[in-house]
Enzyme design. Structure first.
Site, PDB file in Angstrom:
ATOM      1  N   ASP A   7       0.870  -1.174   0.000  1.00 48.08           N
ATOM      2  CA  ASP A   7       0.000   0.000   0.000  1.00 48.08           C
ATOM      3  C   ASP A   7       0.912   1.231   0.000  1.00 48.08           C
ATOM      4  OD1 ASP A   7       0.844   0.416   2.616  1.00 48.08           O
ATOM      5  OD2 ASP A   7      -1.153   0.350   3.503  1.00 48.08           O
ATOM      6  N   CYS A  64       3.395  -2.697   3.952  1.00 43.99           N
ATOM      7  CA  CYS A  64       2.470  -1.606   4.269  1.00 43.99           C
ATOM      8  C   CYS A  64       3.177  -0.730   5.299  1.00 43.99           C
ATOM      9  CB  CYS A  64       1.104  -2.127   4.729  1.00 43.99           C
ATOM     10  SG  CYS A  64       1.069  -2.995   6.308  1.00 43.99           S
ATOM     11  N   THR A  66       3.201  -0.826   8.628  1.00 42.63           N
ATOM     12  CA  THR A  66       3.828  -1.653   9.667  1.00 42.63           C
ATOM     13  C   THR A  66       4.159  -3.063   9.199  1.00 42.63           C
ATOM     14  OG1 THR A  66       1.654  -2.401  10.380  1.00 42.63           O
ATOM     15  CG2 THR A  66       2.571  -0.462  11.518  1.00 42.63           C
ATOM     16  N   HIS A  97      12.019 -22.348   9.822  1.00 38.43           N
ATOM     17  CA  HIS A  97      11.105 -23.046  10.733  1.00 38.43           C
ATOM     18  C   HIS A  97       9.635 -22.951  10.346  1.00 38.43           C
ATOM     19  CE1 HIS A  97      13.963 -23.363  14.472  1.00 38.43           C
ATOM     20  NE2 HIS A  97      14.517 -23.793  13.351  1.00 38.43           N
ATOM     21  N   HIS A 132       9.860 -29.501  11.789  1.00 36.79           N
ATOM     22  CA  HIS A 132       9.077 -28.293  11.500  1.00 36.79           C
ATOM     23  C   HIS A 132       7.952 -28.578  10.496  1.00 36.79           C
ATOM     24  CE1 HIS A 132      11.926 -26.138  13.873  1.00 36.79           C
ATOM     25  NE2 HIS A 132      12.914 -26.643  13.148  1.00 36.79           N
TER      26      HIS A 132
HETATM   27  C1  RB5 Z   1      -2.029   2.908   6.356  1.00 37.18           C
HETATM   28  O1  RB5 Z   1      -2.094   4.165   6.929  1.00 37.18           O
HETATM   29  C2  RB5 Z   1      -1.602   1.882   7.379  1.00 37.18           C
HETATM   30  O2  RB5 Z   1      -2.623   1.657   8.277  1.00 37.18           O
HETATM   31  C3  RB5 Z   1      -1.177   0.607   6.705  1.00 37.18           C
HETATM   32  O3  RB5 Z   1      -0.145   0.863   5.824  1.00 37.18           O
HETATM   33  C4  RB5 Z   1      -0.670  -0.489   7.605  1.00 37.18           C
HETATM   34  O4  RB5 Z   1       0.308  -0.019   8.466  1.00 37.18           O
HETATM   35  C5  RB5 Z   1      -1.677  -1.277   8.320  1.00 37.18           C
HETATM   36  O5  RB5 Z   1      -1.370  -2.249   9.038  1.00 37.18           O
END
Ligand code: RB5
Length: 147
Positions: A7, A64, A66, A97, A132
């Protein structure tokens, strides 16, 4: 073949990884996004997840902000084991694993250089198998409603 997706929060990491794959002559399919304009990660995770689960790519890389949301979404596709990774050790161990088939990273968590290094480790590390494999079998059983 590597399936790529991100994203807006992971776009920069995806582009850095694409540059690395180009340099290494590793084939990839890019499912977007193609700019830093805000976009929802779910549909992109679904496209990459199905592409990998259908055997059209050996593995995927999703980014994304995070790495968390896009991994949660990808893990809803049957056959996908997507892992959020932030360091070298976890990039290696999730292949050895967990036989992870999608690597997830966050553009607001790690820098581009780290993301490329983790992608390299992920792509080059084989599954250990052995004890595993039985544990991966349990994950599949949960997915199938058998456990
Ligand atoms: C987008 O703002 C953010 O929420 C997305 O990139 C991600 O971090 C969601 O887990």
């Amino acid at each position: 073949m590597v399936a790529l997706g991100a994203d807006h929060g992971g776009y920069c990491l995806k582009e850095a990884i694409k540059k690395y794959l180009d340099e290494q002559n590793i084939a990839y399919e890019d499912f977007g996004t193609f700019s830093e304009e805000s976009v929802d990660y779910g549909p992109i995770a679904a496209k990459v997840g199905h592409f990998v689960a259908d055997g059209k790519a050996e593995c995927g890389i999703l980014c994304c902000g995070t790495g968390i949301g896009i991994s949660m979404a990808a893990n809803k596709v049957k056959g996908i084991r997507a892992a959020v990774v932030t360091n070298d050790f976890c990039a290696e161990m999730t292949r050895r694993h967990n036989d992870a088939n999608i690597l997830c990273m966050g553009g607001r968590v790690i820098d581009e250089e780290t993301a490329v290094r983790l992608a390299k480790i992920f792509l080059e590390t084989p599954f250990d198998g052995g004890r595993h494999a039985k544990r991966i079998g349990h994950i599949t059983q949960i997915e199938n409603g058998e456990l």
